[in-house]
Scaffold this motif. Sequence first.
Motif, PDB file in Angstrom:
ATOM      1  N   PHE A  62    -113.351  18.900-109.117  1.00  0.00           N
ATOM      2  CA  PHE A  62    -113.576  19.831-108.010  1.00  0.00           C
ATOM      3  C   PHE A  62    -112.341  19.825-107.124  1.00  0.00           C
ATOM      4  CE2 PHE A  62    -114.899  21.006-103.766  1.00  0.00           C
ATOM      5  CZ  PHE A  62    -115.672  22.124-103.997  1.00  0.00           C
ATOM      6  N   GLY A  63    -111.624  20.952-107.084  1.00  0.00           N
ATOM      7  CA  GLY A  63    -110.419  21.040-106.258  1.00  0.00           C
ATOM      8  C   GLY A  63    -110.487  22.135-105.221  1.00  0.00           C
ATOM      9  N   GLY A  64    -111.575  22.810-105.157  1.00  0.00           N
ATOM     10  CA  GLY A  64    -111.679  23.957-104.261  1.00  0.00           C
ATOM     11  C   GLY A  64    -112.305  23.616-102.922  1.00  0.00           C
ATOM     12  N   GLY A  65    -112.828  24.648-102.281  1.00  0.00           N
ATOM     13  CA  GLY A  65    -113.483  24.448-101.000  1.00  0.00           C
ATOM     14  C   GLY A  65    -112.518  24.093 -99.881  1.00  0.00           C
ATOM     15  N   ASN A  66    -111.277  24.569 -99.965  1.00  0.00           N
ATOM     16  CA  ASN A  66    -110.282  24.250 -98.946  1.00  0.00           C
ATOM     17  C   ASN A  66    -110.229  25.356 -97.879  1.00  0.00           C
ATOM     18  OD1 ASN A  66    -108.990  21.843-100.357  1.00  0.00           O
ATOM     19  ND2 ASN A  66    -108.853  23.441-101.913  1.00  0.00           N
ATOM     20  N   ARG A  67    -109.753  24.955 -96.703  1.00  0.00           N
ATOM     21  CA  ARG A  67    -109.718  25.905 -95.592  1.00  0.00           C
ATOM     22  C   ARG A  67    -108.376  25.793 -94.874  1.00  0.00           C
ATOM     23  NH1 ARG A  67    -112.488  25.463 -90.193  1.00  0.00           N
ATOM     24  NH2 ARG A  67    -112.711  27.555 -89.401  1.00  0.00           N
ATOM     25  N   ASN A  68    -107.709  26.929 -94.721  1.00  0.00           N
ATOM     26  CA  ASN A  68    -106.398  26.974 -94.070  1.00  0.00           C
ATOM     27  C   ASN A  68    -106.422  28.066 -93.002  1.00  0.00           C
ATOM     28  OD1 ASN A  68    -103.623  26.239 -93.809  1.00  0.00           O
ATOM     29  ND2 ASN A  68    -103.064  28.108 -94.892  1.00  0.00           N
ATOM     30  N   VAL A  69    -106.142  27.664 -91.754  1.00  0.00           N
ATOM     31  CA  VAL A  69    -106.282  28.621 -90.658  1.00  0.00           C
ATOM     32  C   VAL A  69    -105.062  28.525 -89.740  1.00  0.00           C
ATOM     33  CG1 VAL A  69    -107.670  29.330 -88.669  1.00  0.00           C
ATOM     34  CG2 VAL A  69    -108.801  28.446 -90.707  1.00  0.00           C
ATOM     35  N   ALA A  70    -104.467  29.663 -89.424  1.00  0.00           N
ATOM     36  CA  ALA A  70    -103.418  29.764 -88.402  1.00  0.00           C
ATOM     37  C   ALA A  70    -103.974  30.662 -87.305  1.00  0.00           C
ATOM     38  CB  ALA A  70    -102.147  30.356 -88.996  1.00  0.00           C
ATOM     39  N   SER A  71    -104.459  30.018 -86.251  1.00  0.00           N
ATOM     40  CA  SER A  71    -105.133  30.784 -85.201  1.00  0.00           C
ATOM     41  C   SER A  71    -104.320  30.871 -83.913  1.00  0.00           C
ATOM     42  CB  SER A  71    -106.508  30.159 -84.904  1.00  0.00           C
ATOM     43  OG  SER A  71    -106.350  28.831 -84.440  1.00  0.00           O
ATOM     44  N   GLY A  72    -103.280  30.064 -83.792  1.00  0.00           N
ATOM     45  CA  GLY A  72    -102.482  30.096 -82.566  1.00  0.00           C
ATOM     46  C   GLY A  72    -101.468  31.224 -82.568  1.00  0.00           C
ATOM     47  N   TYR A  73    -100.975  31.540 -81.376  1.00  0.00           N
ATOM     48  CA  TYR A  73     -99.951  32.559 -81.215  1.00  0.00           C
ATOM     49  C   TYR A  73     -98.663  32.090 -81.905  1.00  0.00           C
ATOM     50  CZ  TYR A  73     -96.917  35.819 -78.645  1.00  0.00           C
ATOM     51  OH  TYR A  73     -96.032  36.793 -78.303  1.00  0.00           O
ATOM     52  N   LEU A  74     -98.148  32.876 -82.831  1.00  0.00           N
ATOM     53  CA  LEU A  74     -96.931  32.553 -83.578  1.00  0.00           C
ATOM     54  C   LEU A  74     -97.047  31.234 -84.348  1.00  0.00           C
ATOM     55  CD1 LEU A  74     -94.094  33.599 -81.112  1.00  0.00           C
ATOM     56  CD2 LEU A  74     -94.312  34.345 -83.466  1.00  0.00           C
ATOM     57  N   SER A  75     -98.261  30.889 -84.735  1.00  0.00           N
ATOM     58  CA  SER A  75     -98.473  29.627 -85.456  1.00  0.00           C
ATOM     59  C   SER A  75     -98.246  29.811 -86.947  1.00  0.00           C
ATOM     60  CB  SER A  75     -99.901  29.119 -85.209  1.00  0.00           C
ATOM     61  OG  SER A  75    -100.838  30.055 -85.711  1.00  0.00           O
ATOM     62  N   ASN A  76     -98.078  28.656 -87.610  1.00  0.00           N
ATOM     63  CA  ASN A  76     -97.851  28.667 -89.050  1.00  0.00           C
ATOM     64  C   ASN A  76     -98.669  27.560 -89.694  1.00  0.00           C
ATOM     65  OD1 ASN A  76     -96.153  27.390 -91.447  1.00  0.00           O
ATOM     66  ND2 ASN A  76     -95.755  29.565 -91.416  1.00  0.00           N
ATOM     67  N   ALA A  77     -99.423  27.888 -90.721  1.00  0.00           N
ATOM     68  CA  ALA A  77    -100.238  26.902 -91.435  1.00  0.00           C
ATOM     69  C   ALA A  77     -99.966  27.017 -92.926  1.00  0.00           C
ATOM     70  CB  ALA A  77    -101.729  27.110 -91.151  1.00  0.00           C
ATOM     71  N   GLN A  78     -99.600  25.890 -93.524  1.00  0.00           N
ATOM     72  CA  GLN A  78     -99.330  25.869 -94.962  1.00  0.00           C
ATOM     73  C   GLN A  78    -100.186  24.776 -95.604  1.00  0.00           C
ATOM     74  OE1 GLN A  78     -95.193  25.420 -95.771  1.00  0.00           O
ATOM     75  NE2 GLN A  78     -94.597  27.312 -94.734  1.00  0.00           N
ATOM     76  N   GLN A  79    -100.858  25.141 -96.652  1.00  0.00           N
ATOM     77  CA  GLN A  79    -101.737  24.194 -97.339  1.00  0.00           C
ATOM     78  C   GLN A  79    -101.485  24.251 -98.844  1.00  0.00           C
ATOM     79  OE1 GLN A  79    -105.983  25.055 -97.589  1.00  0.00           O
ATOM     80  NE2 GLN A  79    -106.429  23.005 -96.861  1.00  0.00           N
ATOM     81  N   ASP A  80    -101.298  23.080 -99.421  1.00  0.00           N
ATOM     82  CA  ASP A  80    -101.050  22.998-100.859  1.00  0.00           C
ATOM     83  C   ASP A  80    -101.973  21.927-101.447  1.00  0.00           C
ATOM     84  OD1 ASP A  80    -100.100  23.010-103.401  1.00  0.00           O
ATOM     85  OD2 ASP A  80     -97.983  22.903-102.870  1.00  0.00           O
ATOM     86  N   THR A  81    -102.857  22.334-102.311  1.00  0.00           N
ATOM     87  CA  THR A  81    -103.827  21.402-102.894  1.00  0.00           C
ATOM     88  C   THR A  81    -103.711  21.430-104.413  1.00  0.00           C
ATOM     89  OG1 THR A  81    -105.353  21.796-101.062  1.00  0.00           O
ATOM     90  CG2 THR A  81    -106.267  20.765-103.029  1.00  0.00           C
ATOM     91  N   THR A  82    -103.471  20.272-104.996  1.00  0.00           N
ATOM     92  CA  THR A  82    -103.369  20.161-106.456  1.00  0.00           C
ATOM     93  C   THR A  82    -104.379  19.132-106.940  1.00  0.00           C
ATOM     94  OG1 THR A  82    -101.009  20.689-106.378  1.00  0.00           O
ATOM     95  CG2 THR A  82    -101.846  19.687-108.396  1.00  0.00           C
ATOM     96  N   THR A  83    -105.219  19.531-107.857  1.00  0.00           N
ATOM     97  CA  THR A  83    -106.235  18.640-108.403  1.00  0.00           C
ATOM     98  C   THR A  83    -106.131  18.659-109.920  1.00  0.00           C
ATOM     99  OG1 THR A  83    -107.687  19.164-106.548  1.00  0.00           O
ATOM    100  CG2 THR A  83    -108.695  18.083-108.434  1.00  0.00           C
ATOM    101  N   VAL A  84    -105.945  17.486-110.501  1.00  0.00           N
ATOM    102  CA  VAL A  84    -105.841  17.376-111.956  1.00  0.00           C
ATOM    103  C   VAL A  84    -106.958  16.467-112.445  1.00  0.00           C
ATOM    104  CG1 VAL A  84    -104.400  16.706-113.902  1.00  0.00           C
ATOM    105  CG2 VAL A  84    -103.349  17.639-111.855  1.00  0.00           C
TER     106      VAL A  84
END
Lengths: 143, 235
Positions: free
Chosen positions: B107-129
């Motif tokens: 199970f590698g899913g069910g991830n949540r990535n949110v950029a809610s701030g002004y000029l914000s940046n959110a990067q998410q990298d999920t690897t499941t083997v």
Amino acid sequence: MSLSSFVFPVLALFAALPALAQETGGMSLRGPAAMLERIEQLQPGCRLSQTSVTIGVNRASGAHSQARQDLLTMAPGGCRPLVSTQVVAGANLGLGPGSNAEQSIQAYGPRGLLATTAYTRGYNLAAGPRSTAQQRLLNQIGR
Amino acid sequence: MRNILFTGIAALSLLSLAPLAPAMAGSIDTGGLSVTHGGGNANTARGSFSTAGQGTTTIGGAAYGHGRALTYGGGNQNLASGYLSNAQQDTTTIGGTAFGRGRATTFGGGNRNVASGYLSNAQQDTTTVGGTAFGRGRATTFGGGNRNLASGYLSDAQQSVTTLGGQAYGRGQSLVSGGYNSNRATGHFSQADQQVLTVGGATHGRELVSGGRNRNAATGFGSSASQSVTTLSGQ
């Protein structure tokens, strides 16, 4: 039907259930011979069960403060227990304005002959203005 | 996309080494139950100009002899809510090989990535083997159910989810699901980019592949949303 003829079988049933649960609980023994062979592979002097728990809390709450935490947990090599459990958990908090919080947790452990569980959980927060929080967690079971 | 391909190739090379494991380990060398849990992490950049970076790596085991290998690398949360904040999260979970009528569940899913701030940046990298089952085994792989949201003004949210699993050899069953993803850009001039790669399959027996029910929406003024969902199976 008298009351005693009903009560005694029920009490006997409740007494028998825990014993039944002990026999059926835990891992399923589909291959008892293979299971016993694995248990016999346990080297003398090695533990039946080995649990490693590494938990770190790192917090930089003052203004322009710095907090750095390095945790390393290594199990003795050469011994493989029957059951191996390894837990790594960390909380890294950069709360103050301009604060810097760095956390590194590493854990290395053996694989169990019967069962192995590796559990990792991290919480990383940069809440202060211009704060920085960096977290690295490594939970490795030997191959 | 290059990052996804690199992690995919690296993970596949690890999988290719899996059949060598019994020879290295001996006949009956390891246990019948392997649980690898590396998910459920939270990374938050809440303050203005704040930066939060989180890297989590969990390397677990294999199960032999009616084995059961459970690998859980999903359920991660990455949030950049402060003004000009930056949140980066990288989660790698490797586990799960079951031999002898084994069950390999990944199970590698069910991830949540949110950029809610002004000029914000959110990067998410999920690897499941995970997920290789030999000998009438059952390999179940789930890499979907991910959510990527850029709701802040001029915010940017990037999500990359790679899930590799699901080899079942010898009349096995392989179940692969990579769908049910959501990508939304709701803030003014926001950008949301989502890439989901789920690789399973390789079975001579029964196979079920599901990659559907994905949602992509750019509802903010001048916003942009791009979604790429790839579900591979059937080798």
